[in-house]
Design a protein around this motif. Structure first.
Motif, PDB file in Angstrom:
ATOM      1  N   UNK A  33     -14.119 -10.121  -9.810  1.00 49.01           N
ATOM      2  CA  UNK A  33     -14.701  -8.716  -9.777  1.00 49.01           C
ATOM      3  C   UNK A  33     -14.696  -7.776  -9.048  1.00 49.01           C
ATOM      4  N   UNK A  34     -14.530  -8.525  -7.925  1.00 53.13           N
ATOM      5  CA  UNK A  34     -14.502  -7.352  -6.990  1.00 53.13           C
ATOM      6  C   UNK A  34     -13.137  -7.361  -5.956  1.00 53.13           C
ATOM      7  N   UNK A  35     -12.568  -8.137  -7.139  1.00 49.78           N
ATOM      8  CA  UNK A  35     -10.650  -7.582  -6.137  1.00 49.78           C
ATOM      9  C   UNK A  35     -10.296  -6.702  -7.119  1.00 49.78           C
ATOM     10  N   UNK A  36     -10.457  -5.525  -6.710  1.00 49.95           N
ATOM     11  CA  UNK A  36      -8.958  -4.348  -7.187  1.00 49.95           C
ATOM     12  C   UNK A  36      -8.062  -4.188  -6.581  1.00 49.95           C
ATOM     13  N   UNK A  37      -7.072  -4.703  -7.326  1.00 51.11           N
ATOM     14  CA  UNK A  37      -5.347  -4.004  -6.147  1.00 51.11           C
ATOM     15  C   UNK A  37      -4.245  -3.681  -6.712  1.00 51.11           C
ATOM     16  N   UNK A  63      -3.320 -12.415  -3.939  1.00 49.01           N
ATOM     17  CA  UNK A  63      -4.524 -12.638  -4.081  1.00 49.01           C
ATOM     18  C   UNK A  63      -4.175 -13.626  -3.510  1.00 49.01           C
ATOM     19  N   UNK A  64      -2.977 -14.730  -2.834  1.00 47.83           N
ATOM     20  CA  UNK A  64      -3.180 -15.831  -2.923  1.00 47.83           C
ATOM     21  C   UNK A  64      -3.512 -16.091  -1.112  1.00 47.83           C
ATOM     22  N   UNK A  65      -3.511 -14.843  -0.008  1.00 44.15           N
ATOM     23  CA  UNK A  65      -4.140 -15.281   1.234  1.00 44.15           C
ATOM     24  C   UNK A  65      -5.666 -14.509   1.269  1.00 44.15           C
ATOM     25  N   UNK A  66      -6.280 -14.563  -0.261  1.00 44.36           N
ATOM     26  CA  UNK A  66      -7.307 -14.636  -0.411  1.00 44.36           C
ATOM     27  C   UNK A  66      -8.185 -15.588  -1.079  1.00 44.36           C
ATOM     28  N   UNK A  67      -7.404 -16.391  -1.836  1.00 52.13           N
ATOM     29  CA  UNK A  67      -7.630 -17.932  -1.717  1.00 52.13           C
ATOM     30  C   UNK A  67      -7.971 -19.036  -0.386  1.00 52.13           C
ATOM     31  N   UNK A  68      -6.790 -18.458   0.064  1.00 53.31           N
ATOM     32  CA  UNK A  68      -6.399 -19.579   1.028  1.00 53.31           C
ATOM     33  C   UNK A  68      -8.384 -19.121   2.111  1.00 53.31           C
ATOM     34  N   UNK A  69      -7.999 -17.420   2.374  1.00 50.65           N
ATOM     35  CA  UNK A  69      -8.977 -17.270   3.287  1.00 50.65           C
ATOM     36  C   UNK A  69     -10.532 -17.911   3.052  1.00 50.65           C
ATOM     37  N   UNK A  70     -10.418 -17.910   1.706  1.00 53.19           N
ATOM     38  CA  UNK A  70     -12.050 -18.001   1.135  1.00 53.19           C
ATOM     39  C   UNK A  70     -12.620 -19.782   0.530  1.00 53.19           C
ATOM     40  N   UNK A  71     -11.390 -19.995   0.753  1.00 48.82           N
ATOM     41  CA  UNK A  71     -11.395 -21.466   0.516  1.00 48.82           C
ATOM     42  C   UNK A  71     -11.157 -22.474   1.472  1.00 48.82           C
ATOM     43  N   UNK A  72     -11.401 -21.758   2.824  1.00 47.21           N
ATOM     44  CA  UNK A  72     -10.361 -22.281   3.933  1.00 47.21           C
ATOM     45  C   UNK A  72      -9.235 -23.455   3.999  1.00 47.21           C
ATOM     46  N   UNK A  73      -8.385 -22.907   3.501  1.00 49.18           N
ATOM     47  CA  UNK A  73      -6.869 -23.200   3.411  1.00 49.18           C
ATOM     48  C   UNK A  73      -6.612 -22.824   4.204  1.00 49.18           C
ATOM     49  N   UNK A  74      -5.805 -23.513   6.002  1.00 50.34           N
ATOM     50  CA  UNK A  74      -5.637 -22.465   6.818  1.00 50.34           C
ATOM     51  C   UNK A  74      -3.490 -22.239   7.284  1.00 50.34           C
ATOM     52  N   UNK A  75      -3.070 -23.574   6.059  1.00 50.83           N
ATOM     53  CA  UNK A  75      -1.901 -23.254   6.224  1.00 50.83           C
ATOM     54  C   UNK A  75      -1.285 -22.837   4.982  1.00 50.83           C
ATOM     55  N   UNK A  76      -0.441 -22.065   5.594  1.00 52.68           N
ATOM     56  CA  UNK A  76       0.580 -20.569   4.274  1.00 52.68           C
ATOM     57  C   UNK A  76       1.165 -22.073   3.379  1.00 52.68           C
ATOM     58  N   UNK A 120      -2.396  -2.414   5.498  1.00 51.99           N
ATOM     59  CA  UNK A 120      -2.829  -2.843   4.602  1.00 51.99           C
ATOM     60  C   UNK A 120      -4.490  -4.210   3.884  1.00 51.99           C
ATOM     61  N   UNK A 121      -4.301  -4.660   5.435  1.00 52.21           N
ATOM     62  CA  UNK A 121      -5.078  -5.806   5.156  1.00 52.21           C
ATOM     63  C   UNK A 121      -6.814  -4.858   5.844  1.00 52.21           C
ATOM     64  N   UNK A 122      -6.554  -3.813   6.424  1.00 50.61           N
ATOM     65  CA  UNK A 122      -7.847  -2.775   6.988  1.00 50.61           C
ATOM     66  C   UNK A 122      -8.433  -2.519   5.476  1.00 50.61           C
ATOM     67  N   UNK A 123      -6.940  -1.612   4.941  1.00 48.74           N
ATOM     68  CA  UNK A 123      -7.459  -1.256   3.686  1.00 48.74           C
ATOM     69  C   UNK A 123      -8.199  -1.966   2.682  1.00 48.74           C
ATOM     70  N   UNK A 124      -7.918  -3.223   2.857  1.00 54.20           N
ATOM     71  CA  UNK A 124      -8.148  -4.133   1.610  1.00 54.20           C
ATOM     72  C   UNK A 124      -9.834  -4.808   2.625  1.00 54.20           C
ATOM     73  N   UNK A 125      -9.630  -4.740   3.869  1.00 53.84           N
ATOM     74  CA  UNK A 125     -11.523  -5.030   4.423  1.00 53.84           C
ATOM     75  C   UNK A 125     -12.383  -4.058   3.706  1.00 53.84           C
ATOM     76  N   UNK A 126     -11.926  -2.606   3.823  1.00 51.88           N
ATOM     77  CA  UNK A 126     -12.907  -1.666   4.226  1.00 51.88           C
ATOM     78  C   UNK A 126     -13.362  -1.327   2.347  1.00 51.88           C
ATOM     79  N   UNK A 127     -12.185  -2.239   1.237  1.00 47.50           N
ATOM     80  CA  UNK A 127     -12.667  -1.726   0.483  1.00 47.50           C
ATOM     81  C   UNK A 127     -13.284  -2.401  -0.132  1.00 47.50           C
ATOM     82  N   UNK A 128     -13.842  -4.100   0.538  1.00 51.95           N
ATOM     83  CA  UNK A 128     -14.492  -4.507   0.041  1.00 51.95           C
ATOM     84  C   UNK A 128     -16.085  -4.447   1.311  1.00 51.95           C
ATOM     85  N   UNK A 129     -15.669  -3.591   1.833  1.00 49.56           N
ATOM     86  CA  UNK A 129     -17.534  -2.757   2.323  1.00 49.56           C
ATOM     87  C   UNK A 129     -17.956  -1.505   1.332  1.00 49.56           C
ATOM     88  N   UNK A 130     -16.908  -1.062   0.628  1.00 47.75           N
ATOM     89  CA  UNK A 130     -17.209  -0.363  -0.077  1.00 47.75           C
ATOM     90  C   UNK A 130     -17.907  -0.426  -1.271  1.00 47.75           C
TER      91      UNK A 130
END
Length: 458
Positions: A33-37, A63-76, A120-130
């Motif tokens: 709901x909170x991921x707007x790309x 979206x795949x990177x978000x899954x990896x970091x949200x779910x603790x999947x360290x290896x790409x 891009x990754x900082x813009x993605x982070x700042x979007x979550x703060x907004x």
């Protein structure tokens, strides 16, 4: 009664919907709901060629990177396998059943190129703060700051003594980033102290034993959080030394004000941020109340009088000793006025030798000196303000709320599995810390903002 043997008879037609097979309470459904790309393609368009084969969809990779970091999947590599097999992951990535999962090498190519070039990754982070701000999860009054060391992808076996420096044959992306960051106050210029060892694989990682155990190469992730709901307002990567952490605190406070227009009334932190210079910066330059313990080494262990036993008179600019005598900067007038401040930023207040010689308290005051001297920082006013704040109930509350940032670090290492970096160099550390902070904010949103109950399909 034993049932009949099951015989697999493929049906001629199948009706399958990923939407129906993802549980309504799945974490990714709530995060989605909170991921707007929607505008990511326009942001990256200048970094793609107008000719050649079509590239991998950048939204899919994010979206795949978000899954990896949200779910603790360290290896790409493992992430690609998981997305290929997991229905919920396919649903979140908009792949469907027939969608092709990109090769793991695609992430490395884009990270070193388009993602970093476009920030891009900082813009993605700042979007979550907004989004957190839009949902009312940011109070904006009280902030807390802290840093935590994360092990680097480097080991002692592939290192050289720090006083020898890097050998001429050392090459690679991490080496080039290290050389580029030598003058950066968050890395090479953070301290003049030469590290004991320098890693050949990741020279910017700092050899440190600050945790009290075995020493290791590390970076620091620095968090600036809002105390209302522990939303991460900013994140910064630095080398693993205290001076760099204080620098990162200033960068994050200024960047938060510039980016989001939020200026906190108070800042909670530990003693490492309680130096006179930093307290003065907070009080006099930024108007922020420092809910920070003062870094003070004036206490004595030999039973003699400490500086706290000498009250200071602000109007008359002098100290008074326990015997009632005055300590002043100068006891006579000079023809040429003296600045009164030494190169270290201290003013020296001295008692009269005549008074000290005749004083019965001299053995407890200055047994090894002819007269007592007291140094006073030019920033002592800010230190005094911090000491007065430490006597209030608000300070006690801030000290308790400051633990929220430590809980975020525990979550980062234990749940998201980011106790050791996988990428190398300052840029690699920044990428990992930004994605991890993004994941933590998204999980915070998913936890605190309830989902509307889905109506089952008929």
């Amino acid at each position: 009664m034993m049932g009949e043997r099951h015989i697999d008879q493929p049906a001629l037609f199948y009706e399958f919907s990923l939407e129906r097979h993802v549980p309504s309470d799945h974490l990714l459904r709530s995060i989605d709901r909170f991921v707007d790309l929607g505008d990511i393609r326009e942001q990256l368009r200048p970094y793609y060629s107008e000719t050649g084969r079509p590239s991998i969809d950048p939204e899919l990779m994010i979206r795949m990177l978000i899954i990896g970091y949200c779910m603790g999947i360290r290896s790409e590599r493992r992430l690609c396998d998981e997305v290929r097999l997991n229905l919920a992951y396919r649903w979140f990535c908009r792949l469907g059943l027939e969608g092709t999962v990109p090769d793991h090498s695609t992430f490395s190519k884009n990270r070193h190129g388009r993602f970093r070039d476009s920030d891009l990754l900082r813009q993605l982070f700042e979007a979550t703060v907004e989004r957190c701000m839009a949902e009312g999860m940011v109070g904006g009054e009280g902030f807390a700051v802290d840093a935590s060391m994360i092990k680097a992808d480097a080991n002692r076996q592939r290192s050289v003594p720090g006083d020898e420096g890097l050998p001429d044959e050392a090459t690679g992306q991490a080496v080039r980033e290290y050389l580029a960051a030598l003058d950066d106050t968050a890395f090479g210029a953070a301290t003049p102290v030469v590290p004991k060892f320098i890693s050949l694989a990741d020279p910017a990682a700092r050899w440190t034993g600050a945790n009290g155990g075995l020493a290791f190469f590390a970076y620091c992730t620095n968090y600036l959080i809002d105390l209302k709901h522990a939303v991460i307002m900013d994140v910064e990567a630095t080398t693993a030394v205290r001076q760099a952490e204080v620098t990162a605190q200033r960068i994050m406070i200024d960047r938060t004000q510039e980016r989001f227009g939020i200026w906190p009334e108070r800042l909670a932190a530990d003693t490492g941020y309680g130096s006179a210079e930093n307290l003065a910066w907070l009080v006099h330059e930024r108007g922020i109340e420092p809910h920070i313990p003062v870094f003070d080494k004036s206490a004595r262990s030999d039973g003699s009088f400490a500086r706290a036993d000498f009250p200071y008179d602000h109007q008359r600019d002098r100290y008074t000793c326990p015997a009632g005598k005055e300590l002043k900067q100068y006891h006579r007038t000079y023809a040429t006025p003296r600045p009164g401040v030494d190169k270290d930023g201290f003013m020296r207040y001295r008692a009269s030798k005549h008074d000290c010689d005749a004083c019965s308290l001299k053995p407890r005051c200055c047994p090894g000196q002819p007269a007592r001297k007291i140094p006073r920082s030019i920033h002592e006013g800010a230190r005094d303000m911090a000491r007065e704040i430490a006597k209030t109930d608000a300070y006690v509350t801030s000290r308790r709320e400051r633990k929220k940032v430590e809980m975020l670090f525990a979550h980062l290492k234990r749940i998201l599995k980011l106790d050791r970096l996988r990428l190398r160099g300052p840029n690699g550390a920044r990428d990992e810390f930004l994605l991890a902070a993004t994941a933590q904010n998204l999980r915070k949103l998913a936890k605190l903002i309830p989902m509307q109950q889905l109506v089952p399909a008929t």
